[in-house]
Scaffold this motif. Structure first.
Motif, PDB file in Angstrom:
ATOM      1  N   MET A   4       0.852  -1.176   0.000  1.00  0.00           N
ATOM      2  CA  MET A   4       0.000   0.000   0.000  1.00  0.00           C
ATOM      3  C   MET A   4       0.899   1.242   0.000  1.00  0.00           C
ATOM      4  O   MET A   4       1.830   1.348   0.786  1.00  0.00           O
ATOM      5  CB  MET A   4      -0.881  -0.021   1.252  1.00  0.00           C
ATOM      6  CG  MET A   4      -1.844   1.132   1.347  1.00  0.00           C
ATOM      7  SD  MET A   4      -2.916   1.093   2.802  1.00  0.00           S
ATOM      8  CE  MET A   4      -4.080  -0.149   2.351  1.00  0.00           C
ATOM      9  N   THR A   5       0.605   2.180  -0.882  1.00  0.00           N
ATOM     10  CA  THR A   5       1.416   3.396  -0.971  1.00  0.00           C
ATOM     11  C   THR A   5       1.059   4.349   0.167  1.00  0.00           C
ATOM     12  O   THR A   5       0.033   4.207   0.844  1.00  0.00           O
ATOM     13  CB  THR A   5       1.167   4.113  -2.313  1.00  0.00           C
ATOM     14  OG1 THR A   5      -0.168   4.621  -2.316  1.00  0.00           O
ATOM     15  CG2 THR A   5       1.411   3.195  -3.494  1.00  0.00           C
ATOM     16  N   GLU A   6       1.910   5.345   0.353  1.00  0.00           N
ATOM     17  CA  GLU A   6       1.681   6.371   1.389  1.00  0.00           C
ATOM     18  C   GLU A   6       0.360   7.092   1.151  1.00  0.00           C
ATOM     19  O   GLU A   6      -0.416   7.318   2.080  1.00  0.00           O
ATOM     20  CB  GLU A   6       2.840   7.371   1.385  1.00  0.00           C
ATOM     21  CG  GLU A   6       2.715   8.481   2.398  1.00  0.00           C
ATOM     22  CD  GLU A   6       2.832   8.008   3.833  1.00  0.00           C
ATOM     23  OE1 GLU A   6       2.309   8.704   4.714  1.00  0.00           O
ATOM     24  OE2 GLU A   6       3.428   6.931   4.067  1.00  0.00           O
ATOM     25  N   ASN A   7       0.076   7.429  -0.083  1.00  0.00           N
ATOM     26  CA  ASN A   7      -1.166   8.115  -0.424  1.00  0.00           C
ATOM     27  C   ASN A   7      -2.379   7.238  -0.117  1.00  0.00           C
ATOM     28  O   ASN A   7      -3.386   7.715   0.398  1.00  0.00           O
ATOM     29  CB  ASN A   7      -1.158   8.545  -1.893  1.00  0.00           C
ATOM     30  CG  ASN A   7      -2.237   9.561  -2.183  1.00  0.00           C
ATOM     31  OD1 ASN A   7      -2.520  10.414  -1.358  1.00  0.00           O
ATOM     32  ND2 ASN A   7      -2.823   9.467  -3.364  1.00  0.00           N
ATOM     33  N   GLU A   8      -2.292   5.963  -0.426  1.00  0.00           N
ATOM     34  CA  GLU A   8      -3.389   5.034  -0.134  1.00  0.00           C
ATOM     35  C   GLU A   8      -3.609   4.914   1.368  1.00  0.00           C
ATOM     36  O   GLU A   8      -4.749   4.843   1.829  1.00  0.00           O
ATOM     37  CB  GLU A   8      -3.100   3.655  -0.733  1.00  0.00           C
ATOM     38  CG  GLU A   8      -3.194   3.625  -2.245  1.00  0.00           C
ATOM     39  CD  GLU A   8      -2.697   2.321  -2.857  1.00  0.00           C
ATOM     40  OE1 GLU A   8      -3.190   1.962  -3.932  1.00  0.00           O
ATOM     41  OE2 GLU A   8      -1.808   1.675  -2.234  1.00  0.00           O
ATOM     42  N   ARG A   9      -2.521   4.928   2.150  1.00  0.00           N
ATOM     43  CA  ARG A   9      -2.644   4.876   3.613  1.00  0.00           C
ATOM     44  C   ARG A   9      -3.350   6.125   4.143  1.00  0.00           C
ATOM     45  O   ARG A   9      -4.187   6.047   5.023  1.00  0.00           O
ATOM     46  CB  ARG A   9      -1.266   4.720   4.257  1.00  0.00           C
ATOM     47  CG  ARG A   9      -0.762   3.295   4.264  1.00  0.00           C
ATOM     48  CD  ARG A   9       0.412   3.115   5.214  1.00  0.00           C
ATOM     49  NE  ARG A   9       1.595   3.848   4.810  1.00  0.00           N
ATOM     50  CZ  ARG A   9       2.469   3.429   3.901  1.00  0.00           C
ATOM     51  NH1 ARG A   9       2.302   2.274   3.295  1.00  0.00           N
ATOM     52  NH2 ARG A   9       3.528   4.159   3.600  1.00  0.00           N
ATOM     53  N   LYS A  10      -2.993   7.286   3.582  1.00  0.00           N
ATOM     54  CA  LYS A  10      -3.637   8.541   4.002  1.00  0.00           C
ATOM     55  C   LYS A  10      -5.127   8.525   3.683  1.00  0.00           C
ATOM     56  O   LYS A  10      -5.948   8.940   4.482  1.00  0.00           O
ATOM     57  CB  LYS A  10      -2.964   9.744   3.338  1.00  0.00           C
ATOM     58  CG  LYS A  10      -1.613  10.059   3.897  1.00  0.00           C
ATOM     59  CD  LYS A  10      -0.999  11.257   3.201  1.00  0.00           C
ATOM     60  CE  LYS A  10       0.392  11.543   3.722  1.00  0.00           C
ATOM     61  NZ  LYS A  10       1.007  12.684   3.024  1.00  0.00           N
ATOM     62  N   ILE A  11      -5.474   8.046   2.499  1.00  0.00           N
ATOM     63  CA  ILE A  11      -6.885   7.972   2.107  1.00  0.00           C
ATOM     64  C   ILE A  11      -7.632   7.022   3.025  1.00  0.00           C
ATOM     65  O   ILE A  11      -8.735   7.327   3.501  1.00  0.00           O
ATOM     66  CB  ILE A  11      -7.023   7.545   0.623  1.00  0.00           C
ATOM     67  CG1 ILE A  11      -6.508   8.666  -0.287  1.00  0.00           C
ATOM     68  CG2 ILE A  11      -8.462   7.174   0.287  1.00  0.00           C
ATOM     69  CD1 ILE A  11      -6.355   8.264  -1.737  1.00  0.00           C
ATOM     70  N   LYS A  12      -7.050   5.893   3.335  1.00  0.00           N
ATOM     71  CA  LYS A  12      -7.671   4.909   4.221  1.00  0.00           C
ATOM     72  C   LYS A  12      -7.860   5.493   5.618  1.00  0.00           C
ATOM     73  O   LYS A  12      -8.919   5.336   6.241  1.00  0.00           O
ATOM     74  CB  LYS A  12      -6.805   3.639   4.284  1.00  0.00           C
ATOM     75  CG  LYS A  12      -7.473   2.496   4.950  1.00  0.00           C
ATOM     76  CD  LYS A  12      -8.572   1.952   4.078  1.00  0.00           C
ATOM     77  CE  LYS A  12      -9.070   0.648   4.623  1.00  0.00           C
ATOM     78  NZ  LYS A  12     -10.307   0.235   4.008  1.00  0.00           N
TER      79      LYS A  12
END
Length: 112
Positions: free
Chosen positions: A1-9
């Motif tokens: 999971m990318t950093e951006n995906e973690r932030k969105i989650k």
């Protein structure tokens, strides 16, 4: 999971003030109660409520607590009332600057 995906989650899972509010004017939640429920401070509740308003959630604050507006018209009335209050605060602050400047409380400082 990318950093951006973690932030969105994380954003999707964020607990919101509005999660604890209803549109019922008789069922307000005060900031102390919300702070307890969310594990934060009264000041942070105000910040969170403002953030949610900017996200389009119609959080209304009264002197008795928070709730959700039940219609766009109701939210507009709330915003107009808040705007009037802020204009009064601004006028009072401007007058206080004039008073403090001219009454000599800071006699040793030059007036700019």
């Amino acid at each position: 999971m990318t950093e951006n995906e973690r932030k969105i989650k994380a954003e999707e899972n964020r607990v919101r003030v509005s999660d604890f509010l209803t549109t019922d004017p008789d069922h307000l939640r005060d900031s102390s109660e919300l702070a307890y429920l969310l594990g934060t401070t009264n000041r942070e509740i105000r910040t969170m409520a403002q953030r949610e308003r900017l996200e389009g959630i119609p959080v209304v604050a009264t002197d008795r607590g928070y709730r959700l507006a039940s219609s766009l018209e109701e939210y507009r009335r709330y915003a107009a009332k808040r705007q009037k209050y802020l204009e009064k605060e601004k006028r009072e602050l401007e007058l206080s600057v004039i008073a403090v400047t001219t009454k000599g409380f800071f006699q040793n400082e030059s007036i700019v």
